[in-house]
Design an enzyme around this catalytic site. Structure first.
Site, PDB file in Angstrom:
ATOM      1  N   HIS A  89       3.950  17.669  38.219  1.00  0.00           N
ATOM      2  CA  HIS A  89       3.308  18.445  37.157  1.00  0.00           C
ATOM      3  C   HIS A  89       2.932  19.810  37.748  1.00  0.00           C
ATOM      4  CE1 HIS A  89       0.035  19.531  34.370  1.00  0.00           C
ATOM      5  NE2 HIS A  89       0.487  18.613  33.543  1.00  0.00           N
ATOM      6  N   LYS A 103      -7.885  10.884  30.732  1.00  0.00           N
ATOM      7  CA  LYS A 103      -6.674  10.080  30.514  1.00  0.00           C
ATOM      8  C   LYS A 103      -6.954   8.593  30.734  1.00  0.00           C
ATOM      9  CE  LYS A 103      -3.576  13.703  32.289  1.00  0.00           C
ATOM     10  NZ  LYS A 103      -3.068  14.435  31.129  1.00  0.00           N
ATOM     11  N   ASP A 131      -1.531  12.705  43.302  1.00  0.00           N
ATOM     12  CA  ASP A 131      -1.923  12.996  41.923  1.00  0.00           C
ATOM     13  C   ASP A 131      -1.829  11.678  41.146  1.00  0.00           C
ATOM     14  OD1 ASP A 131      -1.955  13.534  39.231  1.00  0.00           O
ATOM     15  OD2 ASP A 131      -0.302  14.977  39.265  1.00  0.00           O
TER      16      ASP A 131
END
Lengths: 143, 412
Positions: B123, B229, B203
């Site tokens: 990302h 999330k 991550d």
């Protein structure tokens, strides 16, 4: 609520599937690129102006959604033969259509984009190619 | 026999019970953010109605309660990822801030000739901060390449042997790709990185709320994630760092709350975690995040993971049947997360998402903050359906029906 068929009018689907003026015209000597960083759409517009400052060749490259591709394709057909200020006036009219949802009084293919107004997230898709074209007018002509 | 969680879970999420454009909401954009259970919303309300105060400096009752709540949240999060010590939990705004803090702090130690290794599937939030760290320090950034095409995509792990040289000082990688759904073997990668002395940064934004995470078993130096999330509030995230390493790093920000003593000439820093938490922290959302940890652990992440995978497998199989569709990501049966990414030959992802929205279905379409990967794969965008504990099989059916309608519209 707005129906999608309003947004994806046949004229939009047609330009999306069979884009007009795709690619760089051989005589083009002005170019500008527009990016839509939030969605990754991009669009490059190529122009050539005649001695009177009117577009005598125009083309585009790029990738994006049906709205951005069709809008850019239609834009090239509308801007051909126009000067920079005429193109800008046309863009203002187009912006009016996509933000208000009211088609212009005169019949115009641009009216197909009136449905965009119900989808505010897509207005920037519809104007991407126009921004690139107006930017291309301002670029110095390359040799 | 079913791997699915009980349907009654949906009642815990007030937001799910609404119509969008006259159709029942089908929320399949969990990779972007998850919805919040009543327990998390209540924890936020309770804090603001009862305990709200500044932390670590007041001596009155409310301040002590707020401080207790904030520090209890730190301990709760430590347990959520099996950290050895609550002091290894630093509260941030989210994954992006976590990566930036580590990248900036590590950049101060890097020099020309050093290598920062990451992967081609990151990302932007685990990519751009490392590019900046390389620019600031003169170090070189290298990428572990993706391998294969479309539904066979994976990471070229054989290339790791070549890339993981003693010059590699940092290896930063995603645990679970937000774009492809590809899951990496974090423990194995950390072991290989450790063998050359590289600091590892993971991550875990996409994985932490879905898969069991044990930072000690993984053996990572740093692990970052966001609260939103994983059923927690927005604006709160976590940077986990191994204690021994944290206390050697320079703080990324300075100010109140993180100093031991200040003179007109300078200041000295507290140890972690305060060292990295300058200013008034996000107390309420830390407490909300702890409530999310409680909620998820009561269900159990192995059960959540099995549920997500069952839904993703069903969606994967059904979507693959549609004409002109490319599934972008690892094969079923490969290590993967609960999401499916796909592209249509005749319709752009933004058009697909607009159409799905008319059916009440929330999807993500675009480059997923992963522009270099999209470029490498030769696509401009994908449509992504990402699943969570409250999704069900009927919603997959609705998704497939909607996609079928879109295909007919654009092919016609």
């Amino acid at each position: 609520m707005s129906d999608l068929t309003d947004l994806y009018q046949s004229v939009i689907l047609d330009h999306n599937k069979r884009p007009r003026n795709r690619g760089r015209p051989p005589t083009a000597n002005r170019v500008a690129t527009g990016d839509n960083p939030s969605c990754g759409d991009n669009c490059t517009v190529y122009l050539h102006l005649d001695p009177a400052g009117r577009v005598d060749a125009i083309g585009f490259d790029g990738s994006g959604c049906a709205i951005s591709q069709a809008s850019t394709s239609l834009m090239t057909t509308q801007v051909k033969g126009k000067t920079a200020s005429e193109a800008e006036a046309l863009f203002n009219e187009f912006k009016q259509i996509v933000t208000s949802g009211h088609p212009p009084e005169e019949m115009s293919d641009l009216a197909a984009f009136a449905g965009v107004h119900a989808f505010p997230a897509r207005i920037k898709c519809a104007t991407l190619g126009w921004h690139a074209a107006l930017e291309a007018f301002k670029q110095p002509a390359s040799a | 026999m079913s791997a699915l969680l009980p349907a009654s879970l949906r009642a815990d999420f007030p937001i799910l019970h609404q119509d969008v454009g006259g159709k029942p909401l089908v929320y399949l954009d969990n990779g972007a953010t998850s919805q919040k259970p009543r327990a998390v919303i209540d924890a936020l309300v309770r804090y603001y109605e009862r305990d709200n105060s500044n932390v670590h400096r007041g001596l009155h009752a409310l301040s002590m309660r707020a401080t207790d709540g904030y520090e209890a949240a730190r301990t709760r999060v430590a347990r959520f990822i099996h950290a050895a010590d609550p002091a290894e939990i630093i509260f941030t705004r989210g994954t992006t801030e976590g990566v930036n803090v580590v990248a900036r702090s590590l950049a101060a130690r890097l020099k020309p000739g050093d290598v920062i290794l990451t992967t081609e599937i990151e990302h932007h939030s685990n990519l751009v901060p490392w590019q900046q760290a390389a620019k600031a320090s003169g170090a070189t950034i290298r990428y572990v390449p993706v391998l294969g095409t479309d539904a066979e995509l994976g990471l070229d792990l054989d290339a790791l042997d070549r890339l993981l040289t003693p010059q590699v000082k940092v290896f930063a990688f995603t645990h679970l790709s937000n774009t492809l759904g590809l899951m990496l073997d974090a423990a194995a990668l950390c072991a290989r990185a450790r063998a050359v002395g590289a600091v590892t940064v993971i991550d875990a934004a996409q994985s932490v709320g879905h898969e069991p995470i044990d930072v000690q078993a993984i053996g990572c130096d740093f692990l970052v994630f966001s609260g939103h999330k994983m059923c927690g509030p927005t604006g709160i995230g976590v940077l986990y760092g191994r204690r021994a390493l944290l206390d050697t790093l320079a703080p990324a920000e300075t100010g109140g709350g993180m100093v031991v003593s200040v003179t007109y000439e300078g200041a000295t820093w507290k140890p972690a975690p305060e060292r990295f938490e300058a200013g008034t922290p996000n107390v309420a959302d830390a407490i909300g995040l702890a409530a999310a940890c409680d909620y998820l652990d009561a269900i159990g992440r192995p059960a959540i993971s099995a549920h997500d995978h069952a839904l993703a497998a069903k969606a994967h199989a059904a979507l693959a049947e549609l004409p002109g569709i490319r599934i972008i990501g690892p094969r079923l049966g490969q290590p993967r997360g609960g999401l499916v990414s796909f592209a249509f030959a005749d319709a752009h992802a933004h058009d697909v998402v607009t159409f799905a929205d008319q059916d009440g279905i929330a999807l993500r379409g675009g480059h997923h903050c992963n522009q270099p990967l999209m470029r490498k794969l030769g696509i401009t965008s994908t449509t992504r359906a990402s699943f969570y504990l409250y999704n069900n099989e009927e919603e997959i059916d609705a998704l497939v029906r909607s996609m079928h309608r879109i295909l007919k519209f654009f092919a016609g």
